[in-house]
Design a protein around this motif. Structure first.
Motif, mmCIF file in Angstrom:
data_model
loop_
_atom_site.group_PDB
_atom_site.id
_atom_site.type_symbol
_atom_site.label_atom_id
_atom_site.label_comp_id
_atom_site.label_asym_id
_atom_site.label_seq_id
_atom_site.Cartn_x
_atom_site.Cartn_y
_atom_site.Cartn_z
ATOM 1 N N HIS A 1 0.807 -1.215 0.000
ATOM 2 C CA HIS A 1 0.000 0.000 0.000
ATOM 3 C C HIS A 1 0.843 1.269 0.000
ATOM 4 O O HIS A 1 0.403 2.283 -0.512
ATOM 5 N N GLY A 2 2.011 1.278 0.577
ATOM 6 C CA GLY A 2 2.834 2.460 0.685
ATOM 7 C C GLY A 2 3.616 2.790 -0.562
ATOM 8 O O GLY A 2 4.283 3.797 -0.635
ATOM 9 N N ILE A 3 3.560 1.966 -1.570
ATOM 10 C CA ILE A 3 4.321 2.192 -2.796
ATOM 11 C C ILE A 3 3.481 3.033 -3.750
ATOM 12 O O ILE A 3 2.306 2.765 -3.992
ATOM 13 N N VAL A 4 4.125 4.079 -4.320
ATOM 14 C CA VAL A 4 3.430 4.975 -5.246
ATOM 15 C C VAL A 4 3.990 4.725 -6.631
ATOM 16 O O VAL A 4 5.202 4.691 -6.826
ATOM 17 N N ASP A 5 3.130 4.542 -7.570
ATOM 18 C CA ASP A 5 3.554 4.375 -8.957
ATOM 19 C C ASP A 5 3.817 5.763 -9.529
ATOM 20 O O ASP A 5 2.891 6.510 -9.840
ATOM 21 N N GLU A 6 5.098 6.154 -9.651
ATOM 22 C CA GLU A 6 5.448 7.510 -10.085
ATOM 23 C C GLU A 6 5.112 7.765 -11.539
ATOM 24 O O GLU A 6 4.968 8.919 -11.942
ATOM 25 N N SER A 7 4.974 6.783 -12.348
ATOM 26 C CA SER A 7 4.619 7.006 -13.750
ATOM 27 C C SER A 7 3.208 7.578 -13.868
ATOM 28 O O SER A 7 2.922 8.359 -14.755
ATOM 29 N N LYS A 8 2.350 7.205 -12.962
ATOM 30 C CA LYS A 8 0.984 7.735 -12.976
ATOM 31 C C LYS A 8 0.886 9.069 -12.238
ATOM 32 O O LYS A 8 0.083 9.907 -12.585
ATOM 33 N N SER A 9 1.713 9.311 -11.216
ATOM 34 C CA SER A 9 1.604 10.544 -10.423
ATOM 35 C C SER A 9 2.079 11.771 -11.182
ATOM 36 O O SER A 9 1.670 12.880 -10.888
ATOM 37 N N ASN A 10 2.926 11.645 -12.176
ATOM 38 C CA ASN A 10 3.387 12.779 -12.965
ATOM 39 C C ASN A 10 2.380 13.197 -14.015
ATOM 40 O O ASN A 10 2.400 14.319 -14.492
ATOM 41 N N GLN A 11 1.517 12.309 -14.397
ATOM 42 C CA GLN A 11 0.508 12.590 -15.404
ATOM 43 C C GLN A 11 -0.808 12.960 -14.711
ATOM 44 O O GLN A 11 -1.287 12.204 -13.888
ATOM 45 N N PRO A 12 -1.363 14.141 -15.048
ATOM 46 C CA PRO A 12 -2.650 14.495 -14.431
ATOM 47 C C PRO A 12 -3.759 13.602 -14.993
ATOM 48 O O PRO A 12 -3.715 13.180 -16.145
ATOM 49 N N SER A 13 -4.703 13.339 -14.148
ATOM 50 C CA SER A 13 -5.856 12.558 -14.599
ATOM 51 C C SER A 13 -6.662 13.415 -15.577
ATOM 52 O O SER A 13 -6.428 14.607 -15.733
ATOM 53 N N ALA A 14 -7.607 12.803 -16.218
ATOM 54 C CA ALA A 14 -8.458 13.524 -17.174
ATOM 55 C C ALA A 14 -9.206 14.656 -16.469
ATOM 56 O O ALA A 14 -9.334 15.765 -17.005
ATOM 57 N N GLN A 15 -9.652 14.395 -15.262
ATOM 58 C CA GLN A 15 -10.367 15.416 -14.489
ATOM 59 C C GLN A 15 -9.426 16.559 -14.126
ATOM 60 O O GLN A 15 -9.791 17.731 -14.246
ATOM 61 N N GLU A 16 -8.200 16.227 -13.686
ATOM 62 C CA GLU A 16 -7.215 17.264 -13.350
ATOM 63 C C GLU A 16 -6.823 18.069 -14.583
ATOM 64 O O GLU A 16 -6.695 19.294 -14.521
ATOM 65 N N ALA A 17 -6.657 17.391 -15.705
ATOM 66 C CA ALA A 17 -6.307 18.080 -16.950
ATOM 67 C C ALA A 17 -7.411 19.065 -17.330
ATOM 68 O O ALA A 17 -7.132 20.200 -17.738
ATOM 69 N N LYS A 18 -8.658 18.651 -17.184
ATOM 70 C CA LYS A 18 -9.795 19.532 -17.496
ATOM 71 C C LYS A 18 -9.801 20.744 -16.563
ATOM 72 O O LYS A 18 -10.004 21.888 -17.001
ATOM 73 N N LEU A 19 -9.531 20.511 -15.290
ATOM 74 C CA LEU A 19 -9.494 21.617 -14.327
ATOM 75 C C LEU A 19 -8.344 22.576 -14.635
ATOM 76 O O LEU A 19 -8.504 23.805 -14.544
ATOM 77 N N LEU A 20 -7.198 22.035 -15.027
ATOM 78 C CA LEU A 20 -6.057 22.892 -15.393
ATOM 79 C C LEU A 20 -6.375 23.726 -16.633
ATOM 80 O O LEU A 20 -6.016 24.907 -16.706
ATOM 81 N N GLU A 21 -7.068 23.138 -17.605
ATOM 82 C CA GLU A 21 -7.492 23.893 -18.791
ATOM 83 C C GLU A 21 -8.469 24.992 -18.405
ATOM 84 O O GLU A 21 -8.397 26.114 -18.922
ATOM 85 N N ASP A 22 -9.394 24.669 -17.510
ATOM 86 C CA ASP A 22 -10.366 25.666 -17.039
ATOM 87 C C ASP A 22 -9.660 26.823 -16.335
ATOM 88 O O ASP A 22 -10.000 27.994 -16.548
ATOM 89 N N ILE A 23 -8.669 26.488 -15.509
ATOM 90 C CA ILE A 23 -7.910 27.530 -14.799
ATOM 91 C C ILE A 23 -7.175 28.412 -15.797
ATOM 92 O O ILE A 23 -7.186 29.648 -15.689
ATOM 93 N N ALA A 24 -6.545 27.794 -16.790
ATOM 94 C CA ALA A 24 -5.823 28.555 -17.811
ATOM 95 C C ALA A 24 -6.772 29.484 -18.571
ATOM 96 O O ALA A 24 -6.443 30.641 -18.844
#
Length: 108
Positions: A1-24
């Motif tokens: 449980h304590g291991i983080v997959d860093e390949s996924k943490s650097n990429q924003p999720s689709a929801q985060e990407a949409k929010l970042l576009e909205d902020i921009a």
């Protein structure tokens, strides 16, 4: 449980990407609105200066016309002020009489 997959943490999720576009998009809109505000402030200041200049010119033109009218009528500012003062005091006396109810046209 304590291991983080860093390949996924650097990429924003689709929801985060949409929010970042909205902020921009919001930032861009804000910057455009701010630029418009600055332009309008300059325009308002310019118009305010023009109004002040025109007001001064109007007052100067009126004074010139008024003085010329008095000169043509053979009057002075002092005599007009005196006449105006007499008329004002006569109105005040007339106003006192009607305020007391002794005027023939007063209603009861």
């Amino acid at each position: 449980h304590g291991i983080v997959d860093e390949s996924k943490s650097n990429q924003p999720s689709a929801q985060e990407a949409k929010l970042l576009e909205d902020i921009a998009a919001e930032k861009k809109g804000y910057k455009q609105g701010y630029q418009d505000l600055q332009r309008l402030r300059k325009e308002i200041e310019h118009i305010d200066k023009l109004v002040t200049k025109c007001r001064k010119q109007l007052n100067a033109d009126f004074e010139s016309w008024y003085s010329g009218s008095l000169d043509r009528a053979g009057l002075t500012h002092t005599s007009v002020a005196a006449i105006s003062g007499v008329m004002s005091s006569a109105k005040a006396r007339g106003g006192e009489a009607s305020a007391g109810g002794s005027s023939p046209g007063s209603r009861k």
